[in-house]
Design an enzyme around this catalytic site. Structure first.
Site, PDB file in Angstrom:
ATOM      1  N   SER A 193     -68.760  35.969  -8.407  1.00 37.28           N
ATOM      2  CA  SER A 193     -68.210  34.664  -8.074  1.00 37.28           C
ATOM      3  C   SER A 193     -67.276  34.778  -6.862  1.00 37.28           C
ATOM      4  O   SER A 193     -67.721  35.140  -5.779  1.00 37.28           O
ATOM      5  CB  SER A 193     -67.507  34.057  -9.296  1.00 37.28           C
ATOM      6  OG  SER A 193     -67.229  32.693  -9.099  1.00 37.28           O
ATOM      7  N   GLU A 321     -77.043  29.298 -13.956  1.00 39.39           N
ATOM      8  CA  GLU A 321     -75.971  28.878 -13.045  1.00 39.39           C
ATOM      9  C   GLU A 321     -76.679  28.292 -11.826  1.00 39.39           C
ATOM     10  O   GLU A 321     -77.849  27.974 -11.883  1.00 39.39           O
ATOM     11  CB  GLU A 321     -75.095  30.079 -12.653  1.00 39.39           C
ATOM     12  CG  GLU A 321     -75.853  31.190 -11.921  1.00 39.39           C
ATOM     13  CD  GLU A 321     -74.977  32.357 -11.507  1.00 39.39           C
ATOM     14  OE1 GLU A 321     -73.805  32.405 -11.892  1.00 39.39           O
ATOM     15  OE2 GLU A 321     -75.477  33.249 -10.796  1.00 39.39           O
TER      16      GLU A 321
END
Length: 547
Positions: A193, A321
């Site tokens: 991330s 995601e």
């Protein structure tokens, strides 16, 4: 490490045995830079202060000041004297010259620390690797930019202090890791991330050249025309926007200068630390910017100019995601509405290629397209990278869903999730969306349980081989098998710049329309189930604005 007393540039340090494996020695809380308090607030990291005698490295350093959210396991005592790192080493002596993995945490650039249990380095270190985690400044303390700060920097740049911290840590590793049995010429950087975005910026930044030889950005890199860059951790600001926002922030805090800002208490500074920017996708307000020094150009221009480190890369995304929706109430009418907003003139083509059927509901149709995009975007990025670089890109698509954590954000709706509203809970952070109708296109649509399948971050404990350190998960044999496989791919890549090794399915570089599917089973898969879907994803991405 049989010899746990080590001489480094700032003094003698004594390590301790890992509580999970007595063959691994851990050194916690080693300062790689001075305190960032006072006059050092919003300055590039300064050299660490030496000490006399032996420093017992048995305690993690404090996290940098922040407002943690969700399931983060952040130590309660925070401090601006936070620039420290942690080392897990299996080496028997400094002559072992082991490869090194430097892990950079995620947390939207507003939270996180190198001491989180999710990042324990024992399991990966047991595979013959030295693991390093670090703290870097986040939020307002890590990413405030103003014209005044740019002027005083000597580089006409401000706003990337957290990235400068990471560079300082990498330089510390180059100078000191040999004393722990590591080889400074064999450093791989990686993260997930915001940690993946950080890894990307380190490959771009001229200030990082020569500090690592390979990179593993997990859930961070995308083709530079992928709109999802605008709402995820890799989102960035122009220098002009960052400085303008910084001027407004100084005024908002009741200060008239940076000198006054440096005297404000942390409580005042951290108010609003976790707010989002008011653009599509709701990226964090405090995030990196193109300052012309640390981060010289946009992602697309860096690729066009070949301004990236030519190093082996292993990168990819998780199945659930990248714009997948978790809300089970998402209907076919919602699908059509969101498709028109997202795809515009390509909406009808989307609905033909991803139809709702007797076995595929609206949410799954939407998610199929999002998953295809997550694979295609990596392939297109690799194509751009290889216009100037020769090193391989190992693309992956991670599919294994961990068991739900008791009381966690992925728990069934009958359980209380961490971060749920309530007087005794952590503040809830709606990361990627506002509360909007299902028919309005947003990055995510969260249903009961908040996380879904192979969600954002689901792979971390598997690739770091530390299921033992995670609390509340009912792991089974399949989970342990996946962890053994994933961590072996990661360990091999860190050692050799290639994930392949004995007993593992062949992991080929991304090429010819295929990518590696990783999970309970590992095998090469097409970017999408049909050439028409691949062509559609490319047509959509090619039509978007550049980042």
């Amino acid at each position: 490490m049989t010899r746990s007393l080590v001489q480094i540039s700032t003094g003698l340090v004594q390590g301790v045995l890992s509580e999970y494996d007595s063959s691994i020695v851990v050194y916690k809380g080693l300062p790689y830079a001075a305190s960032t308090a006072g006059e050092n607030r919003w300055r590039a990291p300064q050299p660490p202060v030496p000490w006399e005698g032996v420093r017992i490295a048995d305690t993690f350093g404090p996290p940098c000041p922040q407002m943690a959210f969700g399931p983060m396991n952040i130590l309660p005592t925070q401090s601006e004297d936070c620039l420290s790192l942690n080392i897990w080493t299996p080496a028997g002596s400094e002559n072992d010259k082991l490869p090194v993995f430097v892990w950079i945490y995620g947390g939207r650039f507003i939270a996180g620390s190198g001491s989180e249990l999710a990042y324990d380095g024992t399991g990966l270190a047991s595979k013959g690797i030295i693991v390093v985690t670090l703290n870097y400044r986040v939020g307002i303390l890590g990413f405030l930019a103003t014209p005044e700060l740019s002027e005083e920097s000597g580089h006409n740049a401000s706003g990337n202090y957290g990235i400068l911290d990471q560079i300082a840590a990498l330089k510390w590793v180059q100078e000191n890791i040999a004393a722990f049995g590591g080889d400074p010429s064999k450093v791989t950087i990686g993260g997930q991330s915001a940690g993946a975005a950080s890894t990307a910026l380190q490959t771009i930044s001229p200030l990082s050249r020569g500090l690592f030889r390979a990179a593993i950005p997990q859930s961070g890199w995308r083709y530079p025309r992928d709109p999802l860059l605008s709402g995820l951790a890799p989102a960035y600001r122009t220098k002009e926007k960052a400085e303008s926002q910084g001027v407004a922030t100084v005024k908002e805090k009741g200060a008239s200068s940076i000198a006054e800002m440096r005297k404000l208490p942390l409580k005042v500074l951290l108010e609003g630390n976790n707010k989002n920017d008011e653009v599509w996708g709701n990226p964090p307000f405090y995030r990196p910017c193109i300052d012309g020094w640390v981060f010289p150009y946009s992602y697309e221009e860096c690729l066009d100019r070949g301004i990236l480190a030519d190093v082996p890369v292993m990168t990819g995304h998780n199945a659930d995601e990248g714009g997948t929706y978790a809300d089970p109430e998402f209907t076919e009418d919602d699908l059509k509405s969101c498709a028109k907003q997202k795809y515009g003139p390509l909406a009808e083509q989307f609905l033909k290629l991803y139809p709702v059927t007797d076995t595929i509901d609206a949410r799954e149709a939407w998610n199929q397209a999002a998953r295809d995009n997550s694979r295609v975007t990596v392939a297109l990025w690799a194509d751009e990278y290889h216009k100037h670089a020769k090193s391989p890109v190992f693309g992956y698509f991670y599919t294994h869903a961990p068991p739900p954590r008791q009381g966690g954000p992925d728990a069934p709706p009958s359980r209380v999730a961490v971060g749920a509203a309530g007087p005794d809970s952590q503040p809830k952070l709606r990361i990627y969306e506002k509360d909007v109708p299902r028919s309005e296109y947003t990055y995510s649509k969260v249903g009961p349980g908040a996380r879904y399948g192979a969600f954002h971050g689901a792979e971390i404990s598997y690739v770091l081989n530390n299921l033992y350190a995670q609390v509340g998960y009912d792991y089974g044999d399949n989970d342990r098998k996946v962890a053994a496989t994933m961590s072996s791919y990661w360990a091999n890549f860190i050692k050799y710049g290639n994930p392949n090794g004995e007993g593992l399915a062949d992991f080929t570089p991304i090429d010819d329309g295929k990518i590696m599917s990783l999970g309970k089973e590992c095998y090469s898969v097409p970017l999408a189930e049909s050439p028409e879907r691949i062509a559609f994803c490319k047509e959509y991405l090619f039509s978007q604005k550049s980042w």
